[in-house]
Enzyme design. Sequence first.
Site, PDB file in Angstrom:
ATOM      1  N   HIS A 126       0.740  -1.061   0.117  1.00 52.31           N
ATOM      2  CA  HIS A 126      -0.025  -0.099   0.019  1.00 52.31           C
ATOM      3  C   HIS A 126       0.776   1.260  -0.004  1.00 52.31           C
ATOM      4  O   HIS A 126       0.286   2.343  -0.258  1.00 52.31           O
ATOM      5  CB  HIS A 126      -1.079   0.031   1.377  1.00 52.31           C
ATOM      6  N   LYS A 158      -5.330  -9.247  -8.467  1.00 53.12           N
ATOM      7  CA  LYS A 158      -6.018  -8.681  -7.010  1.00 53.12           C
ATOM      8  C   LYS A 158      -7.143  -7.507  -7.558  1.00 53.12           C
ATOM      9  O   LYS A 158      -6.790  -6.917  -8.336  1.00 53.12           O
ATOM     10  CB  LYS A 158      -5.190  -7.871  -6.161  1.00 53.12           C
ATOM     11  N   THR A 177      -5.222  -0.185  -2.987  1.00 51.47           N
ATOM     12  CA  THR A 177      -4.882   1.362  -2.859  1.00 51.47           C
ATOM     13  C   THR A 177      -3.336   1.671  -2.655  1.00 51.47           C
ATOM     14  O   THR A 177      -2.787   0.825  -1.705  1.00 51.47           O
ATOM     15  CB  THR A 177      -5.919   1.754  -1.683  1.00 51.47           C
ATOM     16  N   HIS A 207      -3.137  -3.199   8.208  1.00 50.47           N
ATOM     17  CA  HIS A 207      -3.926  -3.305   7.146  1.00 50.47           C
ATOM     18  C   HIS A 207      -4.748  -2.200   6.768  1.00 50.47           C
ATOM     19  O   HIS A 207      -4.983  -1.203   7.647  1.00 50.47           O
ATOM     20  CB  HIS A 207      -5.146  -4.187   7.891  1.00 50.47           C
TER      21      HIS A 207
END
Length: 150
Positions: A39, A67, A71, A143
Amino acid sequence: MALQKTLSLLLLSLLTLLGLGLVQPSYGQATNKKFKWQHVDSTETGGNNFYCDTMMQSRGMTRPTCKQLNTFIHENIETINNICNAPNIRCKNGRMNCHVGEVRVTGCKDTGSSPPPKCSYQATAGKKNVTIACDGNPLLPVHFDGYILP
């Protein structure tokens, strides 16, 4: 026999320290490394389909399947880490370890028009309020939980 007692005492001490939270397992660090790989791209501003196609392939997110969504955050790691200092909110999984911050992002969505590993993505870029889960001591991002919609 003395060695077995010593090892048992060391194990008990380690478990006690883990229970008290004084020693953190490497979970937070390992998942923070994965978070950064998936990310974080602080060197670019992203924003177009070519960027998404290139980044998703170079970061290994087009094998064995494309996928669907990812972002990329275009801020320095200190700015991203500071999101963990914002007040806790509930994550999508129900845990209370998420935090919100505003960052520059590029969202990449699979168009479904090309098979792996040459997946094709549609980009959406801008400044967004994002939700990030944080763990560890110190708290680190682990996450990407999503966007906060207006």
